[in-house]
Design an enzyme around this catalytic site. Structure first.
Site, PDB file in Angstrom:
ATOM      1  N   CYS A   1      41.569  32.165  38.808  1.00  0.00           N
ATOM      2  CA  CYS A   1      40.111  32.187  38.588  1.00  0.00           C
ATOM      3  C   CYS A   1      39.398  31.018  39.267  1.00  0.00           C
ATOM      4  O   CYS A   1      38.444  31.206  40.037  1.00  0.00           O
ATOM      5  CB  CYS A   1      39.796  32.255  37.098  1.00  0.00           C
ATOM      6  SG  CYS A   1      40.162  30.762  36.151  1.00  0.00           S
TER       7      CYS A   1
ATOM      8  N   HIS B   1      38.378  29.810  31.823  1.00  0.00           N
ATOM      9  CA  HIS B   1      38.108  30.864  32.813  1.00  0.00           C
ATOM     10  C   HIS B   1      36.739  30.634  33.444  1.00  0.00           C
ATOM     11  O   HIS B   1      35.796  30.202  32.785  1.00  0.00           O
ATOM     12  CB  HIS B   1      38.157  32.250  32.176  1.00  0.00           C
ATOM     13  CG  HIS B   1      38.132  33.354  33.190  1.00  0.00           C
ATOM     14  ND1 HIS B   1      39.212  33.669  33.983  1.00  0.00           N
ATOM     15  CD2 HIS B   1      37.141  34.199  33.565  1.00  0.00           C
ATOM     16  CE1 HIS B   1      38.904  34.662  34.791  1.00  0.00           C
ATOM     17  NE2 HIS B   1      37.647  35.006  34.559  1.00  0.00           N
TER      18      HIS B   1
ATOM     19  N   HIS C   1      34.997  37.837  39.616  1.00  0.00           N
ATOM     20  CA  HIS C   1      36.028  36.865  39.270  1.00  0.00           C
ATOM     21  C   HIS C   1      37.417  37.399  39.601  1.00  0.00           C
ATOM     22  O   HIS C   1      37.602  38.575  39.929  1.00  0.00           O
ATOM     23  CB  HIS C   1      35.944  36.496  37.785  1.00  0.00           C
ATOM     24  CG  HIS C   1      36.214  37.629  36.835  1.00  0.00           C
ATOM     25  ND1 HIS C   1      36.669  37.435  35.540  1.00  0.00           N
ATOM     26  CD2 HIS C   1      36.106  38.993  36.966  1.00  0.00           C
ATOM     27  CE1 HIS C   1      36.808  38.593  34.925  1.00  0.00           C
ATOM     28  NE2 HIS C   1      36.481  39.549  35.765  1.00  0.00           N
TER      29      HIS C   1
END
Length: 357
Positions: free
Chosen positions: A270, A319, A331
């Site tokens: 991420c 994240h 993402h």
């Protein structure tokens, strides 16, 4: 504006591997009443365990990334200190040679020069502190001796600092190894649990993952159409400058696989995606999601976000992705998945805040 053309997709064999492990945070498709009127609760438990293991793996990945970044900085600092120690040692050797030559000449002329006594003394600072000794040493030689002692003290200090950096580097490398084992262990356990499911159940998981990818393609297409018809303005207008450029770079990575610890250009975790994208725009973004969470201007309201802003997810800030407008995120979500657009509400991760770089 940068091209939105999608990069070449991985080969069929690679896709098969990705599909086989696509079980991160996807619930099993409901069986039809006729095929399975009484769903097996144990199977649901297996899927929940798989989801949890992959989430823990992504969280451990961010800790691994942080340790790796720290190790890089410590290595650079240790290298610089060791180079400074080497240069300082050369300077000290040169000063020692000069003092030795002067002392030898004076010894030949008779008597043991104070400089020789100084060099042989167990406590040079105390020796020099005696005014009577300093009076007998010429001004030039006294200055050279003072410089020698100063350089000697600095060298000792730099050696201590270098040792501390190297010790810290060793500890950090040990942490890196532990984090790597943790991640690999969780991924292996998730795969083991996945293998306990039937072929039909694994196919259902893969089908849901494929539906998520197709939904991403539809979102991407709708955004291209909206850009073509847009007159500009409004909160959904893309952020300007380097933030907008980074977002455009991230768009070109749609379809690339999630790989823990990866920073592109062909695979990402991420924060690897966000840091890579900003690097294309000339911005040196921190490596981890936690560090990125505090890098720019914090935006607490989802309604105030603009496409290109970073969005920080999960309570532990583990994240990060790009806000893509209309409540969507671009993402690299999880193991077994691809870089894609996704509804933030359906991601299963709570929104904490946004960051405008």
């Amino acid at each position: 504006m940068a091209s939105h053309r999608r990069p070449k997709q991985p080969g069929q064999g690679y896709v098969s591997v990705i599909t086989a492990t696509a079980a991160v945070s996807v619930a099993l498709s409901a069986q039809s009443a006729s095929a399975d009127p009484l769903p097996d609760p144990n199977k649901k438990g297996v899927q929940a365990q798989i989801d949890r293991l992959y989430e823990e793996a992504t969280q451990a990945t961010e800790k691994y990334n942080g340790a790796k970044e720290t190790a890089g900085k410590l290595q650079k600092e240790a290298d610089n200190l060791q180079a400074a120690v080497a240069r300082k040692q050369d300077d000290l050797n040169e000063l020692r040679r000069g003092l030795g030559s002067a002392a030898t000449a004076q010894y030949r002329s008779g008597g043991l020069d104070p400089s020789v006594q100084l060099l042989l003394s167990s406590d040079p600072d105390a020796f020099l502190g005696e005014a009577a000794v300093l009076d007998r040493i010429g001004a030039r030689q006294s200055e050279a001796l003072q410089r020698f002692l100063s350089e000697q003290r600095a060298l000792r200090q730099q050696r201590v600092q270098a040792g501390e950096k190297l010790a810290g580097l060793q500890d950090t490398r040990k942490e890196l190894g532990n984090r790597k084992k943790e991640i690999q262990g969780k991924l292996a356990e998730a795969q083991r649990l996945l293998n306990t499911l039937t072929a039909k159940e694994r196919a259902e998981i893969a089908a849901k993952e494929e539906r998520a990818n197709r939904a991403s393609e539809r979102i991407e297409l709708s955004k291209k159409t909206a850009v073509g018809n847009s007159t500009g303005g409004g909160s959904e207008a893309a952020a300007p400058g380097r933030t907008g450029s980074a977002f455009e770079a991230a768009k070109t990575r749609v379809g690339m696989p999630y790989v823990w610890g990866a920073t592109g250009p062909g695979s990402f975790d991420c924060s690897g995606l966000t840091s890579w994208a900003f690097r294309q725009a000339g911005v040196d973004l921190p490596r981890t999601s936690q560090a990125q969470a505090n890098f720019g201007t914090r935006i607490n309201s989802l309604g105030d976000l603009r496409p290109g802003d970073l969005v920080i997810m999960r309570t532990d800030l583990s994240h990060v992705g790009f806000y893509a407008g209309n409540g969507q995120i671009l993402h690299s979500p999880k193991p077994g998945a691809q870089v894609r657009y996704e509804s933030m509400a359906r991601s299963g991760m709570p929104f904490m805040w946004g960051v405008r770089v």
